[in-house]
Design a protein around this motif. Sequence first.
Motif, PDB file in Angstrom:
ATOM      1  N   LEU A 119      34.485  44.139  42.573  1.00 60.58           N
ATOM      2  CA  LEU A 119      33.516  43.810  41.850  1.00 60.58           C
ATOM      3  C   LEU A 119      33.616  44.097  40.062  1.00 60.58           C
ATOM      4  CD1 LEU A 119      30.029  44.755  43.495  1.00 60.58           C
ATOM      5  CD2 LEU A 119      30.721  42.624  42.850  1.00 60.58           C
ATOM      6  N   ILE A 120      34.337  44.894  39.979  1.00 58.06           N
ATOM      7  CA  ILE A 120      34.595  45.250  38.254  1.00 58.06           C
ATOM      8  C   ILE A 120      35.626  44.224  37.937  1.00 58.06           C
ATOM      9  CG2 ILE A 120      35.862  46.891  36.841  1.00 58.06           C
ATOM     10  CD1 ILE A 120      34.499  49.219  38.214  1.00 58.06           C
ATOM     11  N   GLY A 121      36.598  43.805  38.787  1.00 60.86           N
ATOM     12  CA  GLY A 121      37.670  42.814  38.563  1.00 60.86           C
ATOM     13  C   GLY A 121      36.927  41.349  38.291  1.00 60.86           C
ATOM     14  N   THR A 122      36.030  40.927  39.250  1.00 60.76           N
ATOM     15  CA  THR A 122      35.329  39.866  39.106  1.00 60.76           C
ATOM     16  C   THR A 122      34.450  39.704  37.917  1.00 60.76           C
ATOM     17  OG1 THR A 122      35.254  39.605  41.754  1.00 60.76           O
ATOM     18  CG2 THR A 122      33.992  38.215  40.316  1.00 60.76           C
ATOM     19  N   LEU A 123      33.627  40.902  37.611  1.00 59.69           N
ATOM     20  CA  LEU A 123      32.774  40.684  36.238  1.00 59.69           C
ATOM     21  C   LEU A 123      33.573  40.833  35.140  1.00 59.69           C
ATOM     22  CD1 LEU A 123      30.282  43.585  37.399  1.00 59.69           C
ATOM     23  CD2 LEU A 123      29.750  41.137  37.384  1.00 59.69           C
ATOM     24  N   GLY A 124      35.054  40.813  35.208  1.00 60.28           N
ATOM     25  CA  GLY A 124      35.482  40.532  33.978  1.00 60.28           C
ATOM     26  C   GLY A 124      36.253  39.063  33.883  1.00 60.28           C
ATOM     27  N   GLU A 125      35.987  38.335  35.006  1.00 58.00           N
ATOM     28  CA  GLU A 125      36.408  36.855  34.716  1.00 58.00           C
ATOM     29  C   GLU A 125      35.737  35.994  33.678  1.00 58.00           C
ATOM     30  OE1 GLU A 125      38.801  35.529  36.347  1.00 58.00           O
ATOM     31  OE2 GLU A 125      39.585  37.445  37.730  1.00 58.00           O
ATOM     32  N   ASP A 126      36.169  34.969  33.241  1.00 56.65           N
ATOM     33  CA  ASP A 126      35.542  34.156  32.318  1.00 56.65           C
ATOM     34  C   ASP A 126      34.413  33.460  32.965  1.00 56.65           C
ATOM     35  OD1 ASP A 126      37.659  34.795  30.660  1.00 56.65           O
ATOM     36  OD2 ASP A 126      38.817  33.024  31.073  1.00 56.65           O
ATOM     37  N   PHE A 127      34.301  33.253  34.025  1.00 48.11           N
ATOM     38  CA  PHE A 127      33.248  32.219  34.537  1.00 48.11           C
ATOM     39  C   PHE A 127      31.851  33.406  34.439  1.00 48.11           C
ATOM     40  CE2 PHE A 127      34.984  34.216  38.424  1.00 48.11           C
ATOM     41  CZ  PHE A 127      33.519  34.529  39.348  1.00 48.11           C
ATOM     42  N   ILE A 128      32.084  34.659  34.602  1.00 46.23           N
ATOM     43  CA  ILE A 128      31.274  35.651  34.670  1.00 46.23           C
ATOM     44  C   ILE A 128      30.520  35.789  33.068  1.00 46.23           C
ATOM     45  CG2 ILE A 128      30.425  37.734  34.918  1.00 46.23           C
ATOM     46  CD1 ILE A 128      30.762  36.566  37.410  1.00 46.23           C
ATOM     47  N   GLY A 129      31.493  35.801  32.286  1.00 50.06           N
ATOM     48  CA  GLY A 129      31.353  35.791  30.880  1.00 50.06           C
ATOM     49  C   GLY A 129      30.484  34.381  30.552  1.00 50.06           C
ATOM     50  N   ALA A 130      30.863  33.247  31.186  1.00 52.66           N
ATOM     51  CA  ALA A 130      29.702  31.944  31.003  1.00 52.66           C
ATOM     52  C   ALA A 130      28.703  32.141  31.448  1.00 52.66           C
ATOM     53  CB  ALA A 130      30.884  30.969  31.280  1.00 52.66           C
ATOM     54  N   ALA A 131      28.388  32.674  32.550  1.00 57.15           N
ATOM     55  CA  ALA A 131      27.003  32.825  33.275  1.00 57.15           C
ATOM     56  C   ALA A 131      26.216  33.723  32.248  1.00 57.15           C
ATOM     57  CB  ALA A 131      27.188  33.352  34.591  1.00 57.15           C
TER      58      ALA A 131
END
Length: 302
Positions: free
Chosen positions: A189-201
């Motif tokens: 989860l920590i790795g996914t939350l650092g992805e660009d698409f999470i930042g865009a959301a």
Amino acid sequence: MLLVTLAIVVLMASAPGSVAEVILGQNATKANVAALNKELGVDKPVFEQYTQWLSHALRGDLGTSPLTHQSVTTAIAERLPVTLELTVLAVLMALVLAVVFAVACASWPGSPLDRALTAVSSVFLSVPAFIAGPVLIYFLSVRLGWFPVMGWTPIGAGFGENLRAAIMPSLSIALVEIAAFHRLLRTDLIGTLGEDFIGAARARGMSRAYVMFRHAFRPSSLSLVTMVGLSIGRLVGATAVAETLFSLPGLGQLLITSIGSRDVVMVQGMVAFTGIVCVAVNTLADIGYGVVDPRVRRVAAA
């Protein structure tokens, strides 16, 4: 499956004693033991015994116990509901608590809450079932009286009493799984939350909970699905300990008893059945990847 069942025959044949000695007792003569071993067919070479058992097993006949004169299939069918309920309940408890822990830790990584839950997870990871069981019995049964110390109540005799009898054994084998699931899901989860698409959301004003469960959770749970499938094999061994500690009439207790009495036929049949279940569960886990993340289906189709 072939290697596992063959290994069981070799290991049981290498152990001291035989099922004939168990049947006849300590005062039996060597001649009587040899005669009964010949009658049961356990005096034959190991490989010959295995090929004979395998030929019957491939036709759906797992054999009959020379001790109880009960077919292995019937014995498994009678005791499977207990083990199945313990396993399912343990997996559900582990998943619910692990998801709660992992989401809380991933939402505020490095916070006091994250460190506290990680510490609790470390404790769970260090407590095997044979230690967790007596501790739970002392505090939850002896001191608080919330659950029965041991014994089993069938679900037909009342769902509430059945659940009271199943919670402690299930919890004792779920603790290690809680820790394993939590650590794995937290990291993903920590790795996914650092992805660009999470930042865009997040930039579009979506709430923290919506981003977590709508965008981050599903792609982060692929490893968890694999771990759940693999945990079934671990839980089979753990249920044997729990069923012995809590005097439950499940497959684990039957397996321990059969090993002690050198009942090779029963042990072989139970190991074969358990292996088939593990293979089936892991196959379902592979299929579940496409349900959790549609990208897997697209890659497989390509």
